[in-house]
Motif scaffolding. Structure first.
Motif, mmCIF file in Angstrom:
data_model
loop_
_atom_site.group_PDB
_atom_site.id
_atom_site.type_symbol
_atom_site.label_atom_id
_atom_site.label_comp_id
_atom_site.label_asym_id
_atom_site.label_seq_id
_atom_site.Cartn_x
_atom_site.Cartn_y
_atom_site.Cartn_z
ATOM 1 N N LEU A 1 7.320 -3.012 40.991
ATOM 2 C CA LEU A 1 6.195 -2.360 40.862
ATOM 3 C C LEU A 1 6.032 -1.407 42.148
ATOM 4 O O LEU A 1 5.918 -1.766 43.338
ATOM 5 N N LYS B 1 5.429 0.653 37.072
ATOM 6 C CA LYS B 1 6.148 -0.267 36.513
ATOM 7 C C LYS B 1 7.788 0.088 36.539
ATOM 8 O O LYS B 1 8.043 1.188 35.765
ATOM 9 N N ALA C 1 4.826 -7.341 34.068
ATOM 10 C CA ALA C 1 5.886 -6.573 34.277
ATOM 11 C C ALA C 1 7.104 -7.415 34.184
ATOM 12 O O ALA C 1 8.277 -6.661 33.636
#
Length: 79
Positions: free
Chosen positions: A9, A19, A60
């Motif tokens: 991130l 991301k 993510a």
């Protein structure tokens, strides 16, 4: 693999992040991703709180995390 969280991130100022493709690349090569080290007392400014930060990481694609505050992380994940 155990990357530093900004490799998953990438911060974009104090309130947002982007991301990266690291998790996607790792998974494509059969690797699990456990970013390090989550600390309740040293969260990125965009994270807000530990529960939000964990949500961002797992959204993510992270498979797990390294943390110095395991009780907080487990409780956040249970909620």
């Amino acid at each position: 693999i155990g990357p530093w969280t900004p490799f998953i991130l990438k911060p974009n100022g104090k309130k947002s992040f982007t991301k990266t493709k690291l998790v996607e690349w790792a998974h494509a090569n059969g690797l699990k991703v456990h970013p390090y080290t989550l600390r309740d007392d040293a969260l990125p400014t965009y994270a807000g709180d530990i529960k939000s930060f964990l949500t961002y990481l797992f959204d993510a694609g992270a498979d797990g995390v390294f943390t110095d505050f395991s009780e907080t992380a487990v409780n956040a994940l249970r909620r």
